[in-house]
Write a protein that holds these residues in place. Structure first.
Motif, short mmCIF file in Angstrom:
data_model
loop_
_atom_site.label_atom_id
_atom_site.label_comp_id
_atom_site.label_asym_id
_atom_site.label_seq_id
_atom_site.Cartn_x
_atom_site.Cartn_y
_atom_site.Cartn_z
N ARG A 57 64.10 73.39 107.02
CA ARG A 57 63.40 74.30 107.74
C ARG A 57 62.61 75.39 106.93
N THR A 58 63.31 76.09 106.04
CA THR A 58 62.81 77.05 105.31
C THR A 58 61.51 76.48 104.51
N HIS A 59 61.81 75.28 104.00
CA HIS A 59 60.71 74.44 103.38
C HIS A 59 59.37 74.33 104.15
N ALA A 60 59.77 73.90 105.41
CA ALA A 60 58.37 73.78 106.48
C ALA A 60 57.81 74.84 106.74
N SER A 61 58.69 75.91 106.76
CA SER A 61 58.09 77.19 107.33
C SER A 61 57.50 77.77 106.28
N SER A 62 57.78 77.70 105.01
CA SER A 62 57.36 78.55 104.11
C SER A 62 56.01 77.84 103.47
N LYS A 63 56.16 76.52 103.23
CA LYS A 63 54.86 75.84 102.83
C LYS A 63 53.96 75.73 103.58
N SER A 64 54.10 75.02 104.77
CA SER A 64 52.99 74.59 105.47
C SER A 64 52.38 75.85 106.37
#
Length: 115
Positions: free
Chosen positions: A24-31
């Motif tokens: 979730r952190t990956h999705a929120s930070s990148k996209s």
């Protein structure tokens, strides 16, 4: 502008559908970073070409967001891992586990040599 909306939609779906805090952190930070950057860039281009206003504050905001958002996401993920939050069952490999064990071993070795 539409590209920014699509990336923001992908962020929302990622936050709902992904299994653990790390993905979730990956999705929120990148996209979300890409989504907001696209919206800010579209706003900058509109005001520059249509209104004739070159806004340097918008350029600074884009640069600041591009630098800080991924770093913040990384630090949130690292803090979650150090707090002991488990990774999802679907996770194939956990590279931090070995690194953390090695770091703890070095710390224990340093404590024994000091005594």
């Amino acid at each position: 502008m539409s590209t920014g909306v699509v990336f923001s939609l992908v962020t929302a779906l990622g936050l709902i559908r992904l299994p653990d805090v790390y993905t979730r952190t990956h999705a929120s930070s990148k996209s979300s970073t890409l989504g907001v950057l696209c919206v800010l860039l579209a706003t900058f281009i509109h005001f520059w070409l249509v209104e004739g206003i070159f806004n340097t504050q918008m350029i600074i905001a884009i640069a600041f967001l591009f630098i800080t958002a991924p770093v913040g996401g990384h630090l949130i993920g690292r803090a979650a891992y150090m707090s002991g939050i488990k990774v999802a069952e679907e996770t194939v490999r956990d590279d931090m586990e070995d690194a953390l064990a090695e770091q703890k071993k070095k710390l224990m070795d340093n404590k024994t040599t000091e005594q």
